[in-house]
Design a protein around this motif. Sequence first.
Motif, PDB file in Angstrom:
ATOM      1  N   SER A   7       0.905  -1.203   0.030  1.00 45.97           N
ATOM      2  CA  SER A   7      -0.031   0.188  -0.062  1.00 45.97           C
ATOM      3  C   SER A   7       0.939   1.421  -0.028  1.00 45.97           C
ATOM      4  CB  SER A   7      -1.093  -0.010   1.041  1.00 45.97           C
ATOM      5  OG  SER A   7      -0.176  -0.068   2.309  1.00 45.97           O
ATOM      6  N   ARG A   8       2.324   1.216   0.295  1.00 44.62           N
ATOM      7  CA  ARG A   8       3.073   2.417   0.127  1.00 44.62           C
ATOM      8  C   ARG A   8       4.302   1.874  -0.746  1.00 44.62           C
ATOM      9  NH1 ARG A   8       2.823   5.945   5.796  1.00 44.62           N
ATOM     10  NH2 ARG A   8       0.837   5.333   6.460  1.00 44.62           N
ATOM     11  N   ALA A   9       4.701   2.777  -1.439  1.00 47.84           N
ATOM     12  CA  ALA A   9       5.797   2.715  -2.483  1.00 47.84           C
ATOM     13  C   ALA A   9       6.408   4.158  -2.751  1.00 47.84           C
ATOM     14  CB  ALA A   9       5.572   1.627  -3.457  1.00 47.84           C
ATOM     15  N   ILE A  10       7.651   4.004  -3.403  1.00 46.89           N
ATOM     16  CA  ILE A  10       8.151   5.001  -4.247  1.00 46.89           C
ATOM     17  C   ILE A  10       7.884   4.851  -5.654  1.00 46.89           C
ATOM     18  CG2 ILE A  10      10.303   6.455  -4.780  1.00 46.89           C
ATOM     19  CD1 ILE A  10      11.337   5.915  -2.039  1.00 46.89           C
ATOM     20  N   GLY A  11       7.406   5.833  -6.370  1.00 44.59           N
ATOM     21  CA  GLY A  11       6.727   5.679  -7.776  1.00 44.59           C
ATOM     22  C   GLY A  11       5.537   5.107  -7.878  1.00 44.59           C
ATOM     23  N   ASP A  12       5.032   4.465  -8.662  1.00 47.04           N
ATOM     24  CA  ASP A  12       3.828   3.817  -9.052  1.00 47.04           C
ATOM     25  C   ASP A  12       2.551   4.952  -9.153  1.00 47.04           C
ATOM     26  OD1 ASP A  12       4.415   1.036  -8.859  1.00 47.04           O
ATOM     27  OD2 ASP A  12       4.568   1.553  -6.692  1.00 47.04           O
ATOM     28  N   ASP A  13       3.062   5.921 -10.056  1.00 45.17           N
ATOM     29  CA  ASP A  13       2.211   7.060 -10.318  1.00 45.17           C
ATOM     30  C   ASP A  13       0.635   6.882 -10.381  1.00 45.17           C
ATOM     31  OD1 ASP A  13       4.040   8.874  -9.400  1.00 45.17           O
ATOM     32  OD2 ASP A  13       4.672   9.457 -11.516  1.00 45.17           O
ATOM     33  N   TYR A  14       0.657   5.825 -11.254  1.00 41.13           N
ATOM     34  CA  TYR A  14      -0.630   5.311 -11.924  1.00 41.13           C
ATOM     35  C   TYR A  14      -1.596   4.835 -10.721  1.00 41.13           C
ATOM     36  CZ  TYR A  14       0.239   0.328 -11.510  1.00 41.13           C
ATOM     37  OH  TYR A  14       0.561  -1.169 -11.089  1.00 41.13           O
ATOM     38  N   LEU A  15      -0.979   4.672  -9.448  1.00 42.75           N
ATOM     39  CA  LEU A  15      -1.784   4.115  -8.293  1.00 42.75           C
ATOM     40  C   LEU A  15      -2.144   5.287  -7.222  1.00 42.75           C
ATOM     41  CD1 LEU A  15      -0.756   0.336  -7.999  1.00 42.75           C
ATOM     42  CD2 LEU A  15      -2.900   1.103  -9.046  1.00 42.75           C
ATOM     43  N   LYS A  16      -1.691   6.286  -7.547  1.00 43.46           N
ATOM     44  CA  LYS A  16      -1.917   7.481  -6.930  1.00 43.46           C
ATOM     45  C   LYS A  16      -3.329   8.022  -6.887  1.00 43.46           C
ATOM     46  CE  LYS A  16       3.062   8.960  -6.568  1.00 43.46           C
ATOM     47  NZ  LYS A  16       3.095   7.979  -5.522  1.00 43.46           N
ATOM     48  N   PRO A  17      -3.818   8.553  -5.866  1.00 40.25           N
ATOM     49  CA  PRO A  17      -3.151   8.774  -4.411  1.00 40.25           C
ATOM     50  C   PRO A  17      -3.605   7.406  -3.450  1.00 40.25           C
ATOM     51  CG  PRO A  17      -5.641   9.607  -4.404  1.00 40.25           C
ATOM     52  CD  PRO A  17      -5.513   8.863  -5.665  1.00 40.25           C
ATOM     53  N   TYR A  18      -3.671   6.357  -4.010  1.00 39.61           N
ATOM     54  CA  TYR A  18      -4.050   5.310  -3.072  1.00 39.61           C
ATOM     55  C   TYR A  18      -2.688   4.479  -2.671  1.00 39.61           C
ATOM     56  CZ  TYR A  18      -8.022   5.752  -6.150  1.00 39.61           C
ATOM     57  OH  TYR A  18      -8.998   6.163  -7.173  1.00 39.61           O
ATOM     58  N   VAL A  19      -1.879   4.602  -3.322  1.00 38.92           N
ATOM     59  CA  VAL A  19      -0.499   4.235  -2.847  1.00 38.92           C
ATOM     60  C   VAL A  19       0.515   5.522  -2.690  1.00 38.92           C
ATOM     61  CG1 VAL A  19       1.659   2.820  -3.782  1.00 38.92           C
ATOM     62  CG2 VAL A  19      -0.463   1.991  -3.984  1.00 38.92           C
ATOM     63  N   ILE A  20       0.786   5.540  -1.329  1.00 37.88           N
ATOM     64  CA  ILE A  20       1.714   6.714  -1.090  1.00 37.88           C
ATOM     65  C   ILE A  20       3.159   6.577  -0.742  1.00 37.88           C
ATOM     66  CG2 ILE A  20      -0.517   7.916  -0.311  1.00 37.88           C
ATOM     67  CD1 ILE A  20       0.443   7.458   2.438  1.00 37.88           C
TER      68      ILE A  20
END
Length: 382
Positions: A284-297
């Motif tokens: 649920s958290r990571a650096i990057g993964d822009d396509y999943l923001k704002p769910y992944v911070i």
Amino acid sequence: MGDICYGVVSKKGKSPPCESSQRAARLRRIEIRRCKPSVATPERENGQKRQKLEHTPSSELLSRDCENAVENSIWNGEQIGSGNGKSEAKKISVAKQSSIMHPKFGSASVCGKRRDMEDAVALHPNFWRKGDGLHYFGVYDGHGCSHVATKCKDRLHELVKEELESREGLTDWESAMERSFFRMDREVAVRDADVSSPNCRCKLQPPACNTVGSTAVVSIITPDKIIIANCGDSRAVLCRNGSAVPLSVDHKPNRLDELNRIQAAGGRVIYWDGPRVLGVLAMSRAIGDDYLKPYVICEPEVTIVDRTAGDEFLILASDGLWDVLTNDTACGVVRLCLGHRAAGGEISEKACSDASTLLARVALARQSADNVSVVVINLKKR
């Protein structure tokens, strides 16, 4: 020019004429020596003291000279000499040594059953020269490709250093680490094709894809504290007095507080071979993964603990290890390895490397299906 004397000593034993001139010359030399400054060297009757000095190794004499030079030098405009100055000189020399020394550590990274290696490890002892005894270690577990983890390896410790310098001290570790992670996330978001490595799969998907990310578990070791910043499902575990103490909690989508945060942002957690954000990402958290923001911070959770005499070692590892090993098992393996490798109470860096390698091999033997990266840091103080 000296006088040249010719003659033969008479049978009656009278001295030749030159003897008186030689005595006068000796007397003059004695007078000259009395005028010269000298350092008194204590000497015993049997000459033992002089003999000891003559047989002292040159390296020992050199070290004594260095100590005397420190004691008689000027520091910040003040003379360091006798009395309290000697203790001050010792403090200065100890401070200089502590900035050079660092804890023993070792690391291991194996691809395992994955097609590509997407993990990265950062090892930077004494990474900030303005801080005395600050050591940076990090494990980054990439997904989608390796370039985000590689970028974190190359840049995140530099960003932490910049934050510490801008704040002029170690006053607020939590804020400094959060700012560093946010800046790292922005940097990987504007990646171009030239940043990727030759083996990067993203070169086959122009323009630069935004479906790549990386976890990050970072540790900064100071003389009296351990700072852990975690973003994702990599983990930091401290072995203290023989027991495993987790210093981070995995950011999994089914963790209650993370699940509530994702749903409050309008996202969903779908079970597809385990809980995943929108059925895609297993963290649920990571650096990057822009396509999943704002769910992944990218906001890290920061843990700060004081170092104690019972601290033995710290393990940082990607989820390829923790998927198949418990915290207690991992600490038991490292304790067993370091116990066998320790010689004379000292643990070498080879022993830490062997412990890291052994953990990786145990994970593979237990059928870990992911990349495995491990860092072991010895925390025992001399």
